[in-house]
Motif scaffolding. Structure first.
Motif, short mmCIF file in Angstrom:
data_model
loop_
_atom_site.label_atom_id
_atom_site.label_comp_id
_atom_site.label_asym_id
_atom_site.label_seq_id
_atom_site.Cartn_x
_atom_site.Cartn_y
_atom_site.Cartn_z
N GLY A 190 0.80 -1.23 0.00
CA GLY A 190 0.00 0.00 0.00
C GLY A 190 0.83 1.27 0.00
N ALA A 191 2.17 1.12 -0.10
CA ALA A 191 3.03 2.32 -0.09
C ALA A 191 2.97 3.02 -1.44
CB ALA A 191 4.46 1.90 0.23
N SER A 192 3.11 4.35 -1.42
CA SER A 192 3.24 5.12 -2.66
C SER A 192 4.61 4.86 -3.26
CB SER A 192 3.15 6.61 -2.37
OG SER A 192 1.82 7.03 -2.39
N ILE A 193 4.71 4.99 -4.59
CA ILE A 193 6.01 4.79 -5.25
C ILE A 193 6.39 6.08 -5.95
CG2 ILE A 193 7.30 3.44 -6.96
CD1 ILE A 193 5.18 1.20 -6.54
N ALA A 194 7.56 6.61 -5.58
CA ALA A 194 8.06 7.84 -6.19
C ALA A 194 9.25 7.45 -7.08
CB ALA A 194 8.51 8.80 -5.12
N LEU A 195 9.34 8.10 -8.25
CA LEU A 195 10.40 7.77 -9.19
C LEU A 195 11.17 9.03 -9.58
CD1 LEU A 195 11.67 5.76 -11.36
CD2 LEU A 195 9.79 6.44 -12.86
N PHE A 196 12.48 8.99 -9.42
CA PHE A 196 13.33 10.11 -9.86
C PHE A 196 14.19 9.58 -11.01
CE2 PHE A 196 17.25 12.67 -9.79
CZ PHE A 196 16.73 13.95 -9.78
N THR A 197 14.09 10.21 -12.19
CA THR A 197 14.83 9.74 -13.36
C THR A 197 16.05 10.64 -13.57
OG1 THR A 197 12.73 8.99 -14.27
CG2 THR A 197 14.57 9.13 -15.81
N ALA A 198 17.20 10.08 -13.24
CA ALA A 198 18.43 10.90 -13.21
C ALA A 198 18.81 11.46 -14.57
CB ALA A 198 19.57 10.07 -12.65
N LYS A 199 18.54 10.70 -15.65
CA LYS A 199 19.03 11.17 -16.96
C LYS A 199 18.28 12.42 -17.44
CE LYS A 199 16.17 8.17 -19.85
NZ LYS A 199 16.15 6.94 -20.62
N LEU A 200 17.14 12.72 -16.80
CA LEU A 200 16.39 13.94 -17.19
C LEU A 200 16.90 15.18 -16.46
CD1 LEU A 200 12.73 12.53 -17.20
CD2 LEU A 200 14.23 12.90 -19.16
N HIS A 201 17.86 14.99 -15.54
CA HIS A 201 18.36 16.14 -14.77
C HIS A 201 19.59 16.73 -15.44
CE1 HIS A 201 19.20 18.84 -11.57
NE2 HIS A 201 20.31 18.23 -11.20
N GLN A 202 19.53 18.03 -15.69
CA GLN A 202 20.70 18.72 -16.26
C GLN A 202 21.10 19.85 -15.31
OE1 GLN A 202 18.50 19.31 -20.03
NE2 GLN A 202 20.40 18.60 -21.00
N PRO A 203 22.12 19.56 -14.47
CA PRO A 203 22.50 20.52 -13.42
C PRO A 203 22.80 21.93 -13.95
CG PRO A 203 23.64 18.44 -13.11
CD PRO A 203 22.93 18.33 -14.41
N ASN A 204 23.31 22.01 -15.20
CA ASN A 204 23.66 23.35 -15.70
C ASN A 204 22.43 24.14 -16.11
OD1 ASN A 204 23.12 21.62 -17.77
ND2 ASN A 204 24.71 22.38 -19.13
N LYS A 205 21.26 23.46 -16.20
CA LYS A 205 20.04 24.17 -16.62
C LYS A 205 19.04 24.41 -15.50
CE LYS A 205 20.11 22.88 -21.47
NZ LYS A 205 19.53 21.97 -22.46
N THR A 206 19.13 23.59 -14.44
CA THR A 206 18.13 23.70 -13.36
C THR A 206 18.80 23.92 -12.02
OG1 THR A 206 16.98 21.95 -14.55
CG2 THR A 206 16.03 22.62 -12.46
N LEU A 207 18.30 24.89 -11.28
CA LEU A 207 18.86 25.12 -9.94
C LEU A 207 18.37 24.04 -8.99
CD1 LEU A 207 18.27 28.96 -9.74
CD2 LEU A 207 20.47 27.81 -9.92
N GLN A 208 19.26 23.65 -8.07
CA GLN A 208 18.92 22.61 -7.10
C GLN A 208 17.62 22.90 -6.36
OE1 GLN A 208 21.81 21.64 -4.14
NE2 GLN A 208 23.35 21.12 -5.66
N HIS A 209 17.44 24.17 -5.94
CA HIS A 209 16.27 24.42 -5.10
C HIS A 209 14.97 24.26 -5.89
CE1 HIS A 209 16.32 28.68 -6.44
NE2 HIS A 209 15.05 28.66 -6.15
#
Length: 568
Positions: free
Chosen positions: A92-111
């Motif tokens: 019954g737990a929720s499932i959260a998914l983070f897809t690393a290849k969609l993250h571009q550190p030079n385009k998005t600020l961490q916060h």
């Protein structure tokens, strides 16, 4: 609901709403309270700690008012980088998914990434089922490159999941990690508490099916679900304002810069509780508490301290000051390279910038030191080291030692008017004069003599009496200014230094904050005080001994002042 859940919620709300009233924040609702309690199995004290950790993290990371319909948060939510799947695992737990290849550190600020994470997790825990059954987090690294990876961000996500979000974290699966991730992972796992370390598992993509049924997984992870990243989170953006989150009420109305000021929190202990705590966990437990704090990475950067032209102004190459809290001198001749001194503003009890923690001045920084004293209107300087100790130079002789002698330090001339010697310290009255404006001021210099380097004072009583003498002097000096002083009633910052400006300096400031709170409301919290202090003067309190000394000194003080009840 578990037995006693209503009573626990009642107790939690009473405590929290004392705090919200004090800070002018809207009171917490019953439902929001239940989230924190369920995340900690209705242990009221752990839920209170979680509440403050959640609030502090949001403030520290700038996650204050989440506006999902405005940029840049809207694009981040629609990128599908982070999604909550619309199925649950068998428990019954929720499932959260983070897809690393969609993250571009030079385009998005961490916060912004963290804002999206908070927003979606907040939506997930609106559901009672998720509150009850928890959360499974999949960190999908399949197909990601080193350029998609941000060590600092991964650490923040893990920190958030581990102790700053009101959801029970069941499992973290790191899937398809590339070879280069082995090293960052070994470093990351060092900072994880054991309980969490057991829940974090690195698995190959094809192995994930052994842990979660296929209908809970997207196709690219061996499952049966079709995943369209771009449309996935649109469901959360359908209502005109996004759904308001019942936890936002905690954050709004709280001034951003207040977060570091030491105020009585719910985790405060009476001296009896402090003594019981030390007796329960013993010296070893207090050392482990310090280890916990020591493992935390300072929340900021050291760029200015590391500039080649500033490095020679640091007494020790590894004791640097954070850019975010450093004391900036007024630049000379518009040269920005002249604004650096290894000194940090530190907040005190209910007072912003109550201290300046700094290193023992070097000969080449005497002029900078006195310029800082002048610019910050300092009335009291506290030195907790001798000039030489064990045959090693710990600090320069930066003030005229003998009565009626004068020293010239660039723009400031300093004259010694009177020297008094006490058993554990010397007190020198100095007159400082600005050579350009000819204005004169009086500064009191205290030097504590009974504190071995790296060690702790043999007598806590002597140090606490010294602290009282310093406090009393600060009060008298503010009084003598009359209405010329327009700032905080606590006065301008007190300069505190030892040799590096972190060990003895941090210990003395910790005692001052904790004793001030004890005198004011009858509680204190050493752990929180030191953690908060290290976000301003990095690495404050250098050894587990100094940390343990803060506990024993306060207990010794409480015994001397009869603050403990008879059965203690």
């Amino acid at each position: 609901m578990v037995p006693g859940a209503d009573e626990a919620t009642q107790q939690f709300l009473e405590e929290i709403n004392k705090w919200t009233t004090q800070h002018g924040v809207s009171p917490l609702s019953w439902n929001a309270a239940v989230k924190f309690l369920m995340a900690r199995k209705f242990d009221v004290y752990r839920a209170i700690e979680l509440f403050h950790s959640y609030r502090d993290t949001r403030l520290k990371e700038g996650i204050v008012k989440l506006k999902p319909h405005e940029e840049p948060l809207r694009s981040e939510l629609l990128s599908g980088k982070f999604i909550i799947l619309n199925v649950r695992d068998p428990s019954g737990a929720s499932i959260a998914l983070f897809t690393a290849k969609l993250h571009q550190p030079n385009k998005t600020l961490q916060h912004v990434v963290l804002q999206a994470l908070f927003y979606l997790l907040d939506q997930a825990i609106e559901s009672f089922e998720t509150q009850r059954n928890g959360l499974v987090f999949i960190y999908d690294m399949a197909g990601s490159a080193y350029t998609n990876f941000e060590y600092d961000l991964s650490k923040k996500i893990l920190h958030l999941l581990k102790g700053a979000f009101p959801a029970r974290l069941k499992k973290v699966f790191i899937v398809g990690a590339p070879v280069w991730f082995r090293f960052p992972y070994s470093v990351l796992s060092l900072i994880l508490k054991e309980k969490l370390r057991e829940r974090v598992q690195m698995v190959k993509t094809h192995e994930l099916k052994q842990h979660l049924p296929r209908d809970c997984l997207p196709e690219h992870l061996g499952g049966a679900m079709k995943l369209d990243h771009s449309s996935w989170n649109k469901q959360f953006l359908t209502s005109p304002n996004g759904r308001t989150n019942s936890l936002d009420e905690l954050i709004t109305g709280f001034p951003r810069d207040e977060v570091s000021i030491h105020v009585p929190g719910l985790e405060g202990m009476t001296v009896e509780e402090l003594l019981d705590h030390v007796n329960t966990v013993q010296k070893r437990g207090i050392y482990e508490e310090y280890e916990d704090i020591r493992r935390e990475t300072p929340p900021g950067t050291f760029n200015c301290s590391l500039q080649p032209y500033n490095q020679q102004k640091n007494r020790y190459g590894d004791v640097l000051c954070l850019d975010q809290t450093r004391v900036k001198l007024k630049s000379l001749n518009h040269d920005e390279r002249t604004d650096y001194i290894n000194a940090s503003f530190m907040d005190g009890y209910k007072q912003k910038n109550a201290y300046i923690g700094t290193q023992g001045p070097l000969e080449k920084t005497y002029n900078d030191f006195w310029r800082m004293v002048w610019e910050q209107h300092v009335l009291v300087i506290v030195m907790t080291t001798r000039i030489d100790e064990s045959g090693r130079k710990k600090c320069g002789q930066y003030w005229p030692l003998d009565q009626n002698t004068r020293g010239n330090y660039g723009l400031i001339s300093v004259k010694s008017l009177a020297v008094e010697s006490f058993k554990h310290y010397n007190k020198t009255t100095l007159e400082i004069q600005n050579v350009e404006s000819h204005e004169r001021r009086q500064v009191i210099h205290f030097q504590y003599l009974s504190w071995p380097d790296y060690g702790v004072p043999s007598s806590a009583t002597a140090l606490i009496d010294f602290r009282s003498a310093v406090r009393q002097q600060q009060g008298l000096s503010i009084q003598s200014l009359g209405n010329r002083w327009k700032g905080h009633p606590g006065g301008p910052p007190i300069v505190v230094h030892c040799s590096a400006g972190i060990g003895r300096t941090g210990t003395l400031c910790t005692l001052d904050i904790c004793l001030s709170q004890l005198e004011d409301v009858g509680t204190l919290n050493i752990y929180q005080t030191v953690r908060r202090m290290r976000t301003q003067r990095a690495f404050s309190i250098q050894t587990p001994d100094q940390y343990y000394f803060c506990y024993t000194a306060i207990i010794e003080h409480a015994q001397r002042k009869n603050l403990l009840s008879a059965h203690h």
